[in-house]
Every structure is written in structure tokens, then in C-alpha cells.
Design a protein around this motif. Structure first.
Motif, mmCIF file in Angstrom:
data_model
loop_
_atom_site.group_PDB
_atom_site.id
_atom_site.type_symbol
_atom_site.label_atom_id
_atom_site.label_comp_id
_atom_site.label_asym_id
_atom_site.label_seq_id
_atom_site.Cartn_x
_atom_site.Cartn_y
_atom_site.Cartn_z
ATOM 1 N N VAL A 60 0.882 -1.167 0.000
ATOM 2 C CA VAL A 60 0.000 0.000 0.000
ATOM 3 C C VAL A 60 0.922 1.220 0.000
ATOM 4 O O VAL A 60 1.679 1.422 0.959
ATOM 5 C CB VAL A 60 -0.911 0.019 1.253
ATOM 6 N N PRO A 61 0.887 2.027 -1.062
ATOM 7 C CA PRO A 61 1.765 3.188 -1.122
ATOM 8 C C PRO A 61 1.613 4.072 0.122
ATOM 9 O O PRO A 61 0.499 4.401 0.538
ATOM 10 C CB PRO A 61 1.301 3.920 -2.383
ATOM 11 N N GLY A 62 2.719 4.410 0.704
ATOM 12 C CA GLY A 62 2.717 5.269 1.879
ATOM 13 C C GLY A 62 2.444 4.542 3.180
ATOM 14 O O GLY A 62 2.519 5.138 4.253
ATOM 15 N N ARG A 63 2.103 3.260 3.106
ATOM 16 C CA ARG A 63 1.777 2.481 4.311
ATOM 17 C C ARG A 63 2.673 1.263 4.489
ATOM 18 O O ARG A 63 2.880 0.799 5.594
ATOM 19 C CB ARG A 63 0.316 2.008 4.268
ATOM 20 N N GLY A 64 3.105 0.666 3.400
ATOM 21 C CA GLY A 64 3.987 -0.499 3.491
ATOM 22 C C GLY A 64 3.341 -1.776 2.974
ATOM 23 O O GLY A 64 2.298 -1.749 2.334
ATOM 24 N N ARG A 65 4.013 -2.877 3.263
ATOM 25 C CA ARG A 65 3.552 -4.185 2.795
ATOM 26 C C ARG A 65 2.267 -4.593 3.514
ATOM 27 O O ARG A 65 2.138 -4.403 4.713
ATOM 28 C CB ARG A 65 4.617 -5.253 3.043
ATOM 29 N N VAL A 66 1.337 -5.159 2.745
ATOM 30 C CA VAL A 66 0.083 -5.621 3.321
ATOM 31 C C VAL A 66 0.361 -6.667 4.401
ATOM 32 O O VAL A 66 -0.276 -6.663 5.455
ATOM 33 C CB VAL A 66 -0.854 -6.168 2.220
ATOM 34 N N ALA A 67 1.327 -7.546 4.172
ATOM 35 C CA ALA A 67 1.664 -8.575 5.155
ATOM 36 C C ALA A 67 2.080 -7.948 6.489
ATOM 37 O O ALA A 67 1.693 -8.436 7.559
ATOM 38 C CB ALA A 67 2.776 -9.475 4.621
ATOM 39 N N ASP A 68 2.839 -6.879 6.438
ATOM 40 C CA ASP A 68 3.273 -6.212 7.669
ATOM 41 C C ASP A 68 2.100 -5.516 8.365
ATOM 42 O O ASP A 68 2.015 -5.517 9.594
ATOM 43 C CB ASP A 68 4.379 -5.192 7.374
ATOM 44 N N LEU A 69 1.205 -4.932 7.576
ATOM 45 C CA LEU A 69 0.039 -4.269 8.150
ATOM 46 C C LEU A 69 -0.867 -5.279 8.856
ATOM 47 O O LEU A 69 -1.343 -5.031 9.965
ATOM 48 C CB LEU A 69 -0.742 -3.523 7.064
ATOM 49 N N VAL A 70 -1.078 -6.424 8.227
ATOM 50 C CA VAL A 70 -1.900 -7.468 8.843
ATOM 51 C C VAL A 70 -1.219 -8.003 10.096
ATOM 52 O O VAL A 70 -1.870 -8.227 11.121
ATOM 53 C CB VAL A 70 -2.194 -8.602 7.838
ATOM 54 N N ALA A 71 0.099 -8.188 10.039
ATOM 55 C CA ALA A 71 0.834 -8.704 11.198
ATOM 56 C C ALA A 71 0.737 -7.761 12.394
ATOM 57 O O ALA A 71 0.830 -8.205 13.540
ATOM 58 C CB ALA A 71 2.294 -8.940 10.820
ATOM 59 N N ALA A 72 0.539 -6.472 12.136
ATOM 60 C CA ALA A 72 0.458 -5.491 13.213
ATOM 61 C C ALA A 72 -0.942 -5.413 13.836
ATOM 62 O O ALA A 72 -1.117 -4.758 14.868
ATOM 63 C CB ALA A 72 0.860 -4.108 12.687
ATOM 64 N N LEU A 73 -1.917 -6.072 13.236
ATOM 65 C CA LEU A 73 -3.280 -6.046 13.773
ATOM 66 C C LEU A 73 -3.373 -6.891 15.039
ATOM 67 O O LEU A 73 -2.680 -7.909 15.160
ATOM 68 C CB LEU A 73 -4.267 -6.606 12.747
ATOM 69 N N PRO A 74 -4.263 -6.514 15.948
ATOM 70 C CA PRO A 74 -4.499 -7.356 17.116
ATOM 71 C C PRO A 74 -5.020 -8.726 16.669
ATOM 72 O O PRO A 74 -5.822 -8.802 15.720
ATOM 73 C CB PRO A 74 -5.566 -6.609 17.907
ATOM 74 N N PRO A 75 -4.582 -9.795 17.316
ATOM 75 C CA PRO A 75 -5.020 -11.145 16.926
ATOM 76 C C PRO A 75 -6.547 -11.301 16.887
ATOM 77 O O PRO A 75 -7.064 -12.014 16.019
ATOM 78 C CB PRO A 75 -4.415 -12.049 17.994
#
Length: 40
Positions: free
Chosen positions: A12-27
Motif C-alpha cells: 500500500v503506497p505510503g503504508r507499506g507491505r500488506v503482510a506487515d500491516l496485517v501482522a500489526a493487527l491485534p489477533p
């Protein structure tokens, strides 16, 4: 989550890799995602 499944390398431009964004979400948020099999 669905985006990650379809394109694990997506960014996601300006936000980073989708995988990293999902990994940062609460379980609990990740676990709350419901698959819609009828949309296939």
C-alpha cells in the motif's frame, strides 16, 4: 486479509507491505475476519 491471500507481496503506497500491516493487527481482529465462500 483477503488482499494478503490474493497477493502476498502487495504494498500500500505510503503504508507499506500488506503482510506487515496485517501482522500489526491485534489477533482478535484477524480472527474476526469471516471468509465469504459464496463470493467465489
Amino acid at each position: 486479509m483477503p488482499w494478503l491471500t490474493l497477493d502476498p507481496g502487495a504494498v500500500v503506497p505510503g503504508r507499506g507491505r500488506v503482510a506487515d500491516l496485517v501482522a500489526a493487527l491485534p489477533p482478535d481482529d484477524v480472527a474476526a475476519v469471516v471468509r465469504w465462500d459464496h463470493l467465489r
